[in-house]
Design a protein around this motif. Structure first.
Motif, PDB file in Angstrom:
ATOM      1  N   ASP A   1     164.613 -13.958  43.940  1.00  0.00           N
ATOM      2  CA  ASP A   1     165.006 -14.336  45.388  1.00  0.00           C
ATOM      3  C   ASP A   1     164.029 -14.049  46.246  1.00  0.00           C
ATOM      4  OD1 ASP A   1     165.085 -11.541  45.743  1.00  0.00           O
ATOM      5  OD2 ASP A   1     167.194 -11.570  46.119  1.00  0.00           O
ATOM      6  N   SER A   2     164.187 -14.176  47.666  1.00  0.00           N
ATOM      7  CA  SER A   2     163.059 -13.921  48.495  1.00  0.00           C
ATOM      8  C   SER A   2     162.645 -12.565  48.758  1.00  0.00           C
ATOM      9  CB  SER A   2     163.330 -14.533  49.794  1.00  0.00           C
ATOM     10  OG  SER A   2     164.348 -13.850  50.800  1.00  0.00           O
ATOM     11  N   ALA A   3     163.601 -11.422  48.382  1.00  0.00           N
ATOM     12  CA  ALA A   3     163.152 -10.388  48.364  1.00  0.00           C
ATOM     13  C   ALA A   3     162.123 -10.052  47.415  1.00  0.00           C
ATOM     14  CB  ALA A   3     164.524  -9.316  48.075  1.00  0.00           C
ATOM     15  N   ALA A   4     162.382 -10.495  46.333  1.00  0.00           N
ATOM     16  CA  ALA A   4     161.420 -10.168  45.123  1.00  0.00           C
ATOM     17  C   ALA A   4     159.826 -11.040  45.186  1.00  0.00           C
ATOM     18  CB  ALA A   4     161.720 -10.922  43.923  1.00  0.00           C
ATOM     19  N   LEU A   5     160.052 -12.394  46.101  1.00  0.00           N
ATOM     20  CA  LEU A   5     158.812 -12.845  46.595  1.00  0.00           C
ATOM     21  C   LEU A   5     158.092 -11.736  47.679  1.00  0.00           C
ATOM     22  CD1 LEU A   5     160.026 -16.666  47.518  1.00  0.00           C
ATOM     23  CD2 LEU A   5     158.588 -15.519  45.527  1.00  0.00           C
ATOM     24  N   SER A   6     158.733 -11.262  48.605  1.00  0.00           N
ATOM     25  CA  SER A   6     158.126 -10.056  49.326  1.00  0.00           C
ATOM     26  C   SER A   6     157.387  -9.043  48.682  1.00  0.00           C
ATOM     27  CB  SER A   6     159.136  -9.712  50.334  1.00  0.00           C
ATOM     28  OG  SER A   6     159.805 -10.526  51.184  1.00  0.00           O
ATOM     29  N   MET A   7     158.136  -8.789  47.368  1.00  0.00           N
ATOM     30  CA  MET A   7     157.483  -7.454  46.694  1.00  0.00           C
ATOM     31  C   MET A   7     156.340  -8.267  46.140  1.00  0.00           C
ATOM     32  SD  MET A   7     160.623  -5.252  45.250  1.00  0.00           S
ATOM     33  CE  MET A   7     161.787  -6.192  45.190  1.00  0.00           C
ATOM     34  N   LEU A   8     156.400  -9.345  45.571  1.00  0.00           N
ATOM     35  CA  LEU A   8     154.820  -9.933  45.187  1.00  0.00           C
ATOM     36  C   LEU A   8     153.863 -10.108  45.963  1.00  0.00           C
ATOM     37  CD1 LEU A   8     156.291 -13.060  42.774  1.00  0.00           C
ATOM     38  CD2 LEU A   8     155.139 -10.519  42.014  1.00  0.00           C
ATOM     39  N   LEU A   9     154.200 -10.281  47.158  1.00  0.00           N
ATOM     40  CA  LEU A   9     152.952 -10.337  48.199  1.00  0.00           C
ATOM     41  C   LEU A   9     152.546  -8.964  48.810  1.00  0.00           C
ATOM     42  CD1 LEU A   9     154.680 -13.350  50.203  1.00  0.00           C
ATOM     43  CD2 LEU A   9     152.564 -13.554  49.144  1.00  0.00           C
ATOM     44  N   ILE A  10     153.440  -7.984  48.663  1.00  0.00           N
ATOM     45  CA  ILE A  10     152.785  -6.893  48.883  1.00  0.00           C
ATOM     46  C   ILE A  10     152.079  -6.232  47.804  1.00  0.00           C
ATOM     47  CG2 ILE A  10     153.683  -4.322  49.122  1.00  0.00           C
ATOM     48  CD1 ILE A  10     156.380  -5.410  50.528  1.00  0.00           C
ATOM     49  N   ALA A  11     152.374  -6.652  46.619  1.00  0.00           N
ATOM     50  CA  ALA A  11     151.741  -6.066  45.469  1.00  0.00           C
ATOM     51  C   ALA A  11     150.181  -6.902  45.418  1.00  0.00           C
ATOM     52  CB  ALA A  11     152.447  -6.559  44.135  1.00  0.00           C
ATOM     53  N   ARG A  12     150.338  -8.157  45.853  1.00  0.00           N
ATOM     54  CA  ARG A  12     148.989  -8.957  46.157  1.00  0.00           C
ATOM     55  C   ARG A  12     148.141  -8.035  46.871  1.00  0.00           C
ATOM     56  NH1 ARG A  12     149.012 -13.713  50.219  1.00  0.00           N
ATOM     57  NH2 ARG A  12     149.487 -11.905  51.499  1.00  0.00           N
ATOM     58  N   ASP A  13     148.526  -7.630  48.155  1.00  0.00           N
ATOM     59  CA  ASP A  13     147.867  -6.831  49.113  1.00  0.00           C
ATOM     60  C   ASP A  13     147.360  -5.616  48.328  1.00  0.00           C
ATOM     61  OD1 ASP A  13     148.319  -9.262  50.632  1.00  0.00           O
ATOM     62  OD2 ASP A  13     149.258  -8.184  52.069  1.00  0.00           O
ATOM     63  N   GLN A  14     148.304  -4.899  47.802  1.00  0.00           N
ATOM     64  CA  GLN A  14     147.887  -3.440  47.584  1.00  0.00           C
ATOM     65  C   GLN A  14     146.760  -3.737  46.265  1.00  0.00           C
ATOM     66  OE1 GLN A  14     150.570  -0.604  47.007  1.00  0.00           O
ATOM     67  NE2 GLN A  14     150.130  -0.791  49.105  1.00  0.00           N
ATOM     68  N   ALA A  15     146.844  -4.855  45.298  1.00  0.00           N
ATOM     69  CA  ALA A  15     145.807  -4.925  44.327  1.00  0.00           C
ATOM     70  C   ALA A  15     144.378  -5.384  45.195  1.00  0.00           C
ATOM     71  CB  ALA A  15     146.368  -6.275  43.359  1.00  0.00           C
ATOM     72  N   HIS A  16     144.569  -6.150  46.201  1.00  0.00           N
ATOM     73  CA  HIS A  16     143.389  -6.787  46.755  1.00  0.00           C
ATOM     74  C   HIS A  16     142.574  -5.427  47.215  1.00  0.00           C
ATOM     75  CE1 HIS A  16     140.851  -9.752  48.820  1.00  0.00           C
ATOM     76  NE2 HIS A  16     140.872  -8.747  49.901  1.00  0.00           N
ATOM     77  N   THR A  17     143.257  -4.544  47.860  1.00  0.00           N
ATOM     78  CA  THR A  17     142.331  -3.359  48.319  1.00  0.00           C
ATOM     79  C   THR A  17     141.667  -2.577  47.349  1.00  0.00           C
ATOM     80  OG1 THR A  17     144.318  -1.838  48.382  1.00  0.00           O
ATOM     81  CG2 THR A  17     144.061  -2.876  50.183  1.00  0.00           C
ATOM     82  N   ARG A  18     141.926  -2.771  45.874  1.00  0.00           N
ATOM     83  CA  ARG A  18     141.522  -1.967  44.728  1.00  0.00           C
ATOM     84  C   ARG A  18     140.540  -3.249  44.198  1.00  0.00           C
ATOM     85  NH1 ARG A  18     146.132  -0.175  45.965  1.00  0.00           N
ATOM     86  NH2 ARG A  18     146.762   2.082  45.378  1.00  0.00           N
TER      87      ARG A  18
END
Lengths: 71, 248
Positions: free
Chosen positions: A20-37
């Motif tokens: 659902d959209s809550a899981a999409l939010s988590m994927l996008l947060i993970a994308r940003d966290q990964a990007h900083t690394r």
């Protein structure tokens, strides 16, 4: 001297049947966290309703999605 | 002097686990519904009946299967307030669920309700899947943003997401917020089904929220866009406390 390749983390969604959209939010947060690394997250093989959800929420414009042959 | 005929019984409430029939009958005395009389064969008469129970998932499942037409969470500590919309839904051959936020949060309500509705109304598999996805978003909105009154805006990063989850736990611990009801109805319409979700929050304005989702477009607030992409028609009523989604 060759530069090291960019790191990629793949999340295999082949067996995922629903999210659902809550899981999409988590994927996008993970994308940003990964990007900083210096890491790119790639979503592979979204199927059926998961793919439908991605398209409805415009996820392909925001995250890398790839189709892979299964071994 | 002529005496007015009593109104026809539109629906019955049957006492399930954790509910004494006498307590239910007393609570229903002011409503347009009643409990079955001793020995009354309501199943044969085809009067729609809601299963009333203090129990959770097992009784929800039972209430959505024949001979019942829905589930109403109740015990003597809760007010008895079966809504007209609930009675209308089952009177029209549909299904209805009414439960507290405390009970609904953590249940797979969307999946359970969509599966039962698809079976009852013999819906096509693709339509049932669309209903489940849209209902998941609508129920989550009703519970978290409606009844618990939580904005989704803090979910910008991992710390924000953790804070958001902690706020949900805090609000669920508030007995007044936890007792707010979420109701889900599904009724047949020509060529499809209308699915309704109601809550007891402050409501919202659909077009304004859709415009906001399109503007912010990042890590939160996609639920309404997803619903709009799945349902043929989406309407909000009662100041946004009632969302109606039509699937054809």
């Amino acid at each position: 001297m060759s530069s090291s390749p960019a790191k990629r983390w793949e999340i295999d969604l082949t067996e995922l049947e629903f999210m659902d959209s809550a899981a999409l939010s988590m994927l996008l947060i993970a994308r940003d966290q990964a990007h900083t690394r210096g890491v790119e997250i790639v979503l592979t093989n979204p199927r059926g309703r998961v793919r439908q959800l991605f398209d409805l929420a415009d996820i392909p414009a925001m995250m890398a999605i790839e189709e892979r042959e299964r071994p | 002097m002529t005496l007015a005929a009593p109104p026809p019984t539109r629906a019955l409430l049957d006492a399930g686990r954790g509910v004494a029939a006498s307590a239910l009958a007393a609570a229903c005395s002011r409503l347009g519904v009643r409990v079955p009389d001793d020995g009354e064969d309501w199943r044969r008469r085809g009067v729609p009946c809601l299963l009333v129970s203090a129990d959770g998932e097992v009784e929800l499942d039972a209430g959505l299967k024949p001979p019942y037409s829905g589930y109403y969470e109740w015990h003597p500590g809760l007010p008895m307030a079966v809504s007209d919309a609930c009675i209308d839904a089952v009177s029209q051959g549909g299904l209805a669920v009414s439960m507290t936020t405390a009970r609904a949060y953590g249940l797979q309500l969307a999946a359970i309700f969509a599966g039962a509705l698809a079976w009852r109304l013999e819906l096509a598999e693709a339509m049932a899947a669309d209903i489940e996805m849209a209902l998941q978003e609508a129920v989550a909105n009703a519970l978290v943003h409606g009844n618990l009154g939580i904005s989704s805006e803090p979910r910008g990063d991992a710390a924000g997401f953790r804070a958001y989850c902690a706020t949900i736990d805090d609000r669920l611990a508030d007995p007044l917020l936890a007792a707010r009801r979420v109701e889900v109805f599904g009724v047949p319409v020509p060529g499809g089904v209308k699915v309704t979700v109601t809550d007891e929050g402050l409501g919202f304005e659909l077009n304004r929220e859709l415009a906001r989702e399109a503007l912010v477009g990042e890590k939160w607030g996609r639920g309404l866009r997803i619903i709009s992409g799945l349902a043929r028609r989406v309407e909000t009523l009662d100041g946004g406390r009632r969302v109606e989604m039509t699937f054809v």
